[in-house]
Design a protein around this motif. Structure first.
Motif, mmCIF file in Angstrom:
data_model
loop_
_atom_site.group_PDB
_atom_site.id
_atom_site.type_symbol
_atom_site.label_atom_id
_atom_site.label_comp_id
_atom_site.label_asym_id
_atom_site.label_seq_id
_atom_site.Cartn_x
_atom_site.Cartn_y
_atom_site.Cartn_z
ATOM 1 N N ALA A 1 54.148 60.874 -1.658
ATOM 2 C CA ALA A 1 55.125 61.963 -1.665
ATOM 3 C C ALA A 1 56.369 61.555 -0.883
ATOM 4 O O ALA A 1 57.498 61.777 -1.338
ATOM 5 N N VAL A 2 56.158 60.950 0.283
ATOM 6 C CA VAL A 2 57.290 60.544 1.120
ATOM 7 C C VAL A 2 58.137 59.507 0.393
ATOM 8 O O VAL A 2 59.365 59.548 0.383
ATOM 9 N N LYS A 3 57.444 58.582 -0.265
ATOM 10 C CA LYS A 3 58.132 57.536 -1.002
ATOM 11 C C LYS A 3 59.006 58.127 -2.110
ATOM 12 O O LYS A 3 60.081 57.627 -2.425
ATOM 13 N N GLU A 4 58.506 59.231 -2.682
ATOM 14 C CA GLU A 4 59.270 59.861 -3.749
ATOM 15 C C GLU A 4 60.258 60.888 -3.223
ATOM 16 O O GLU A 4 60.763 61.723 -3.971
ATOM 17 N N GLY A 5 60.493 60.880 -1.921
ATOM 18 C CA GLY A 5 61.581 61.689 -1.374
ATOM 19 C C GLY A 5 61.169 62.960 -0.673
ATOM 20 O O GLY A 5 62.035 63.728 -0.238
ATOM 21 N N ALA A 6 59.868 63.243 -0.584
ATOM 22 C CA ALA A 6 59.447 64.464 0.106
ATOM 23 C C ALA A 6 59.755 64.364 1.585
ATOM 24 O O ALA A 6 59.750 63.278 2.159
ATOM 25 N N LYS A 7 60.025 65.525 2.186
ATOM 26 C CA LYS A 7 60.250 65.578 3.627
ATOM 27 C C LYS A 7 58.895 65.826 4.282
ATOM 28 O O LYS A 7 58.178 66.764 3.916
ATOM 29 N N LEU A 8 58.540 64.965 5.217
ATOM 30 C CA LEU A 8 57.264 65.120 5.920
ATOM 31 C C LEU A 8 57.514 65.494 7.378
ATOM 32 O O LEU A 8 58.279 64.826 8.071
ATOM 33 N N VAL A 9 56.874 66.578 7.796
ATOM 34 C CA VAL A 9 56.907 66.939 9.204
ATOM 35 C C VAL A 9 55.480 66.840 9.728
ATOM 36 O O VAL A 9 54.563 67.428 9.155
ATOM 37 N N VAL A 10 55.290 66.065 10.777
ATOM 38 C CA VAL A 10 53.974 65.930 11.393
ATOM 39 C C VAL A 10 53.996 66.688 12.714
ATOM 40 O O VAL A 10 54.883 66.475 13.537
ATOM 41 N N ALA A 11 53.073 67.617 12.869
ATOM 42 C CA ALA A 11 52.960 68.331 14.136
ATOM 43 C C ALA A 11 51.647 67.930 14.776
ATOM 44 O O ALA A 11 50.574 68.226 14.245
ATOM 45 N N ASP A 12 51.719 67.198 15.860
ATOM 46 C CA ASP A 12 50.510 66.720 16.531
ATOM 47 C C ASP A 12 50.862 66.312 17.958
ATOM 48 O O ASP A 12 51.873 65.644 18.168
ATOM 49 N N PRO A 13 50.036 66.689 18.908
ATOM 50 C CA PRO A 13 50.322 66.304 20.298
ATOM 51 C C PRO A 13 50.328 64.787 20.499
ATOM 52 O O PRO A 13 50.917 64.297 21.459
ATOM 53 N N ARG A 14 49.647 64.054 19.604
ATOM 54 C CA ARG A 14 49.686 62.593 19.682
ATOM 55 C C ARG A 14 50.673 62.073 18.653
ATOM 56 O O ARG A 14 50.826 62.653 17.579
ATOM 57 N N ARG A 15 51.290 60.948 18.978
ATOM 58 C CA ARG A 15 52.142 60.329 17.971
ATOM 59 C C ARG A 15 51.223 59.517 17.049
ATOM 60 O O ARG A 15 51.052 58.304 17.188
ATOM 61 N N ILE A 16 50.597 60.220 16.121
ATOM 62 C CA ILE A 16 49.662 59.584 15.198
ATOM 63 C C ILE A 16 50.428 58.713 14.205
ATOM 64 O O ILE A 16 51.645 58.825 14.084
ATOM 65 N N GLU A 17 49.706 57.856 13.515
ATOM 66 C CA GLU A 17 50.359 56.888 12.632
ATOM 67 C C GLU A 17 51.255 57.554 11.582
ATOM 68 O O GLU A 17 52.325 57.059 11.259
ATOM 69 N N LEU A 18 50.798 58.687 11.060
ATOM 70 C CA LEU A 18 51.578 59.368 10.027
ATOM 71 C C LEU A 18 52.963 59.780 10.543
ATOM 72 O O LEU A 18 53.920 59.887 9.771
ATOM 73 N N ALA A 19 53.043 59.999 11.856
ATOM 74 C CA ALA A 19 54.327 60.380 12.449
ATOM 75 C C ALA A 19 55.369 59.276 12.254
ATOM 76 O O ALA A 19 56.573 59.544 12.221
ATOM 77 N N ASP A 20 54.892 58.044 12.110
ATOM 78 C CA ASP A 20 55.817 56.921 11.934
ATOM 79 C C ASP A 20 56.621 57.025 10.631
ATOM 80 O O ASP A 20 57.706 56.478 10.531
ATOM 81 N N ILE A 21 56.050 57.689 9.624
ATOM 82 C CA ILE A 21 56.802 57.809 8.365
ATOM 83 C C ILE A 21 57.355 59.219 8.167
ATOM 84 O O ILE A 21 57.896 59.555 7.121
ATOM 85 N N ALA A 22 57.200 60.057 9.180
ATOM 86 C CA ALA A 22 57.674 61.432 9.065
ATOM 87 C C ALA A 22 59.150 61.535 9.407
ATOM 88 O O ALA A 22 59.674 60.744 10.189
#
Lengths: 522, 352
Positions: A31-52
């Motif tokens: 989804a992100v690759k196709e232009g979706a906006k990703l918001v990650v809400a997590d107290p840790r900077r989890i890996e997914l946050a890197d592409i958010a």
């Protein structure tokens, strides 16, 4: 699941998908690759946050403040979907009142997230064409877990981001068949298909189907069973494929409770920590040694196929249950799991049309009421299960245990990519055990400096309930004051520290927030 | 959608506009060999094995990157095409260790299959040979670049499906290889060992380490099943030889995951026959577990549960069912608890 890739906005809150649902995270990446906006809400900077686009690093246990503030923005700025709210929901006023004072500025203090970030996220979510919210136990494992989920539902109802393809409120189930276990009535308050035990019609239905009298009284959840065992009222316990000694909060309490049980039977693949306490151990067959079905997180029922014979004298769990039932004077006669499925079809409306014959070709997503029904891709299309979608007024509460002078750090727990639950399977899988041999505690550099410990150094972590020793890893992925580890490892028995305070409705323990103190082991 | 009609080997095929010649041929049941093409990935048109002859075109275009045009006349088996393909394979074999005798991929190696099909031996061209150390620095994947044919599928699947981009082509010309960042070993890279690259590699360059030496591909029975780890519900094939699970491989027919798996699903299987498995019922006597027959164990459990039920009522009993067990087993556990033990005290680890 593939629907996630089609969303143009994704809020992933309290879910570490790249480690806990790796293959599902591919859909988020897509989804992100196709232009979706990703918001990650997590107290840790989890890996997914890197592409958010945005990472909301809120304080552990402040989800409700964040979600309510988003609702506040959506209402205050008139971003809500009037048509959807009018036609498909009720009690909008109640929500509107409840979140009136939950301004982003108010939430900023509780969450540690800037008001502007909250505003932008709320606007982006409401304004998206197809917005999806993903969550897991970061949301549910709090004393306010139910309210957290309701607050997420409020957002979806407010904006009409539900009941359409690529939208919705999507809890991701953690274990292979946790969905199916719930569907099949492995819950104290419902028969298979979520038919309530205290509903006289349902009671009668199952009394007729099973030919016995049944109790209308809802049973105990796991945590309550432990309390009952501790109190001495629970005398006999039968544990199938679970390891509560390591998986449940406040392990020392669980161990004491288990010791008080008169007769404990454990049915498992391995001599788990719980099995060591048993009076009788029944050896069960693994997934590769039996036939049956699992239901995945998107309600898709799929076949499990026997590839090899059960090892030694072990037997599939269903065969053992049949033997035991017969020995106790209640005859069960099933030749195969397919026979059991026929009975499931007859008493579980959602599974009415899910037969082994159909599953041979492809999986089926319930509800699938009859054999001609194609299954259901997404729920709540034209109406919600209860008719109208109901807004719930919910408000922020502090975690059961907040840091204080004596226990100044917050411990939050979770899982790692290479391991699974209490590690009884994954730690015996050669490669996984080699690749990830021991657990460590994630500590922020600032805290590590204070503790005078470097990566690899050992600390003693203590809560009001127990203490463990564990090496640390210094990482910016965790915020100051917060520490994280998984519960997979016996050597670093994390649940000796966790708090068994539970959400009053869902009865989920607050694994995500325990107050701890940490000191260097010298 | 508009359609085009083309003729392939004398057969008329009507396909949606935008279809490649390769796809059109496959839709018509005409097989064209490929090494670098993969239906789930972008097509670089790199290996040139899928060349065909198209009337009116000067040279032999790669069918995987040539769009079918209305009225096109395609020949997939002309002498020129066959010659070109042979040359491609001869060139690949000129720098390929022909150790099919021990190679893990034998029997499912595309290069081996095509060399056999086109009758190509490796002694046509003589030139330099690359020599790389084998990277078996991790428990999961053996990477033998000497067998790499530079198709780039590992590079593309890691980028396009997994989104991790562990590999990219490094160095130039004859020396080019799909390398990790700074050309380190996989263990030193950011790789999470999902094994997608192994599942698409057409040769023995990337293989499952734990499947080395356990059996030839034709000896393995494949049984499609559902993963026992997380709730995503990936399907894969258990590879079985002599009644033992010896590996897991992707099954492209899997609805949920296609060929994608994670490290647990693909490489987490050998708990199945771990020596720690419980193989006999055990009864604790004087604090020690002693082996028992099923009859002894079942009778003891039945007797004790019945006794507790009679003395204290069904609610003095409880059952933990399992999110690892099947639906059928959970259904029976629910029935056993409510109908036989006589209590609704049943739960599982959904909250943990």
């Amino acid at each position: 699941m593939h629907e996630i890739a089609g969303a143009d906005f994704i809020l992933a809150i309290g879910t570490n998908t790249t480690e806990t649902h790796p293959v599902l995270s591919l859909q988020v990446r897509k989804a992100v690759k196709e232009g979706a906006k990703l918001v990650v809400a997590d107290p840790r900077r989890i890996e997914l946050a890197d592409i958010a686009e945005t990472h909301i690093q809120h304080k552990s246990g402040s989800d409700l403040a964040l979600l309510n503030a988003m609702a506040n923005v959506i209402i205050e700025e008139g971003l809500w979907n009037r048509e959807f709210v009018e036609q498909r929901t009720e009690d909008f006023e109640a929500l509107s009142q409840a979140v009136k004072d939950c301004t982003p500025e108010w939430a900023a203090e509780t969450t540690g997230v800037s008001a502007e970030t909250i505003r932008e996220t709320a606007r982006a979510y409401a304004g998206a064409e197809k917005a999806s919210i993903l969550y897991t136990m970061g949301i549910t494992q709090h004393i306010c877990g139910t309210d957290n989920v309701l607050a997420i539902a409020n957002l979806a109802l407010l904006t009409g981001q539900i009941g359409r393809e690529n939208t919705g409120v999507n809890p991701l189930r953690g274990q292979n068949n946790v969905q199916g276990a719930c569907d099949m009535g492995a819950l104290p308050n419902v028969y298979p298909g979520y038919q309530a035990v205290n509903n006289p019609d349902m009671q009668q239905k199952f009394e007729k189907a099973w030919g016995v009298e049944l109790s209308p009284k809802a049973g105990l959840v796991v945590g309550e069973m432990m309390d009952a065992a501790y109190a001495g009222t629970l005398k006999g316990l039968f544990v199938i494929g679970e390891n509560p000694l390591m998986s449940d909060p406040d392990s020392n309490h669980v161990i004491q409770a288990m010791d008080k049980i008169d007769f404990l039977v454990v049915q498992d693949l391995f001599l788990t920590e719980t099995a060591e306490k048993a009076d009788v151990i029944l050896p069960a067959a693994s997934f590769a040694e039996k036939n049956g079905t699992f239901t995945n997180t998107e309600r898709r029922v799929q076949r499990v196929r026997k590839a090899v014979e059960p090892i030694g004298d072990s037997k599939p769990d269903w065969e053992i249950l049949v033997m035991l039932s017969n020995a106790m004077g209640y005859p069960m006669q099933y030749g195969s799991p397919g026979d059991i499925m026929k009975e499931i079809n007859a008493v579980t409306p959602q599974y009415g049309g899910i037969t082994f014959e159909r599953l041979e070709k492809q999986g089926l997503q319930w509800p699938c009421p009859d054999v001609d029904h194609p299954g259901t891709k997404f729920l709540h299309k034209d109406k919600f299960a209860r008719g109208k979608g109901k807004f719930h007024a919910v408000s922020h509460v502090d975690p059961d245990e907040v840091p204080d002078e004596e226990y100044p750090y917050v411990l939050t727990t979770g899982r790692r990519l290479f391991h699974y639950h209490t590690g009884s399977m994954s730690r015996r899988a050669k490669g996984l055990a080699e690749a990830y041999p021991e657990e460590y505690l994630e500590v922020n550099p600032k805290d590590a400096l204070k503790l005078e410990v470097e990566t690899g150094g050992k600390v003693r972590v203590a809560s009001r309930r127990g203490e463990i020793e564990i090496p640390i890893r210094v990482t910016e992925r965790i915020q100051p004051g917060l520490v994280f580890a998984s519960f997979h490892f016996r050597e670093t028995w994390l649940n000796k520290l966790t708090n068994d305070a539970r959400d009053p409705i869902a009865k989920i323990p607050e694994f995500k927030v325990s107050a701890v103190k940490i000191e260097k082991v010298v | 959608m508009s359609e085009v009609t083309i003729t392939i080997d004398g057969q008329e095929v009507t396909v949606p506009a935008g279809t490649t010649v390769l796809q059109a041929a496959r839709m018509a049941g005409i097989e064209i060999p490929t090494l670098c093409h993969d239906p789930e990935l972008t097509s670089p048109g790199a290996c040139r094995l899928c060349v065909v002859e198209i009337e009116g075109m000067r040279n032999l275009p790669a069918s995987c990157v040539t769009t079918a045009g209305d009225g096109m006349v395609v020949n997939t088996i002309s002498p020129d095409v066959m010659d070109a393909r042979k040359t491609v394979i001869e060139l690949l074999l000129a720098n390929h260790p022909e150790d099919c005798l021990t190679c893990e991929r034998t029997g499912q190696c595309r290069l081996q299959e095509y060399a056999y099909h086109y009758g190509v031996r490796g002694d046509v061209f003589h030139g330099d040979r690359t020599e790389f150390p084998i990277d078996d620095s991790n428990p999961f994947i053996v990477r033998d670049l000497n067998k790499c044919i530079r198709c780039g599928k590992c590079v593309r699947v890691c980028d396009e499906v997994q989104g991790r981009s562990i590999y990219s082509f490094a160095y130039r010309g004859f020396d080019s290889i799909p390398a990790t960042a700074m050309d380190e070993s996989l263990a030193e890279s950011e790789c999470v060992f999902c094994g997608s690259c192994v599942s698409v590699c057409p040769t023995g360059a990337l293989t499952e380490k734990m499947m080395h030496g356990v059996g030839r591909s034709w000896e393995l029975e494949k049984i499609k099943t559902t993963c026992p780890y997380c709730g995503v519900g990936c399907n894969f094939d258990l590879n079985v030889k002599d009644g033992k699970v010896v590996g897991v491989t992707s099954n492209a027919e899997s609805e949920v995951n296609g060929r994608a798996l994670c490290v647990k699903g693909r490489f987490g299987y050998n708990f199945i026959d771990h020596p720690d498995r419980l193989t006999k019922p055990l009864i604790k006597k004087d604090g020690e577990f002693q082996e028992a027959t099923w009859e002894e164990a079942i009778n003891l459990v039945a007797e004790k549960f019945t006794q507790i039920k009679q003395e204290h009522g069904g609610d003095a009993l409880a059952l933990f069912s399992s999110a690892r067990c099947t639906n059928e087993e959970n259904y029976l556990a629910n029935k056993f608890c409510r109908a036989v033990l006589g209590t609704n005290n049943i739960d599982h680890c959904a909250r943990l």
